[in-house]
Design an enzyme around this catalytic site. Sequence first.
Site, PDB file in Angstrom:
ATOM      1  CB  THR A 133      -0.909   0.014   1.247  1.00  0.00           C
ATOM      2  OG1 THR A 133      -1.566   1.269   1.369  1.00  0.00           O
ATOM      3  CG2 THR A 133      -0.095  -0.205   2.522  1.00  0.00           C
ATOM      4  CD  GLU A 135      -3.531   3.605   4.296  1.00  0.00           C
ATOM      5  OE1 GLU A 135      -3.434   3.727   5.529  1.00  0.00           O
ATOM      6  OE2 GLU A 135      -4.564   3.197   3.729  1.00  0.00           O
ATOM      7  CE1 TYR A 159      -3.133  -2.411   5.628  1.00  0.00           C
ATOM      8  CE2 TYR A 159      -3.385  -0.062   5.210  1.00  0.00           C
ATOM      9  CZ  TYR A 159      -3.230  -1.360   4.742  1.00  0.00           C
ATOM     10  OH  TYR A 159      -3.157  -1.589   3.386  1.00  0.00           O
ATOM     11  CE  LYS A 163       0.325  -4.688   2.993  1.00  0.00           C
ATOM     12  NZ  LYS A 163       0.214  -6.063   2.407  1.00  0.00           N
TER      13      LYS A 163
END
Length: 355
Positions: A133, A135, A159, A163
């Site tokens: 991602t 993010e 989260y 990741k």
Amino acid sequence: MSILVTGGAGFIGANFVLDWLAGSDETVVNLDALTYAGNLENLVSVREHPAHVFVHGSIADAALLTQLLEQHRPRAIVNFAAESHVDRSIHGPEDFIQTNIIGTFRLLEAARAHHGRLSESEARAFRFLHVSTDEVYGSLAPEAPPFAESNRYEPNSPYSASKAASDHLVRAYHHTYGLPVLTTNCSNNYGPYQFPEKLIPLILHNALAGKPLPIYGDGLQVRDWLYVSDHCAAIRRVLADGRLGETYNVGGWNEKPNLDVVHTLCGILDELRPRADGQPYATQITYVKDRPGHDRRYAIDAGKIERELGWRPAETFETGIRKTVRWYLDHPDWVEHVTSGTYRQWTDRQYGASA
């Protein structure tokens, strides 16, 4: 020949499986733990497909991974399996650590052993593609250039931190063990089969149900929006021709504030499914307290994947969002089953209530 897809009953994974089977006769071994967002109704059209092998299980189950790799000898692993919702990670981060970090580690260990068992030609052709991602890069200032692959990691939620850790493990397994890996970091996906906790399907569901349309804070958080089928096409390109050990950012070139997205959805619904009272759906918009640590802006520079692999999204936001709204309007049963939880009844009958 076969590939192993993990998380292939979730939103992006299911779209990838459906697209893959529509364009290839190669067998897909689809491993999914069927947690809350894993939904076999996403795959109903390929339930009887001879090239689709569904396996209920977790990427953290080392014994199962070994069994599947020895049995099917896939030429590639595409890892979609992840806990992926920021709000859930804030309220319960442990699941994110277990799946995104421990699960990825065990999948890498199994892949490393599998790679070592392959013949020389098979080992050269093998790929481990890790789907991640944008993010992990943190938050961008309003005038900052979009995230490039060279941006440093600055994750701001449990989260994104989990990741980021998984991305680092994938990189380490390439540099330490020579595992032939590829990583993609994507922007916000939207499209068919998305679980209605994410912004677009949540707004559509609430709008049609006459419920408030919740907007965090002032709604001016900016995201880059990527239609899911474009993302699937990018993954296929990276899998086929990506340079080993490289990261490719995948974005839609569509930066939009969340509030603009919601107004766009309301406008399309006003056209396609007007309210009975004649009022615009935008009257249902309501502002709620912002979530902790909410990143202000994400944006992806997808220039590298275009220069090296010739990929560019086929959909604009305007074309992709209209396709998305039409899909949700045309599939009310899927939406009802997901939002009511009844989609799990078939899973429970097949795999037990623990699934």
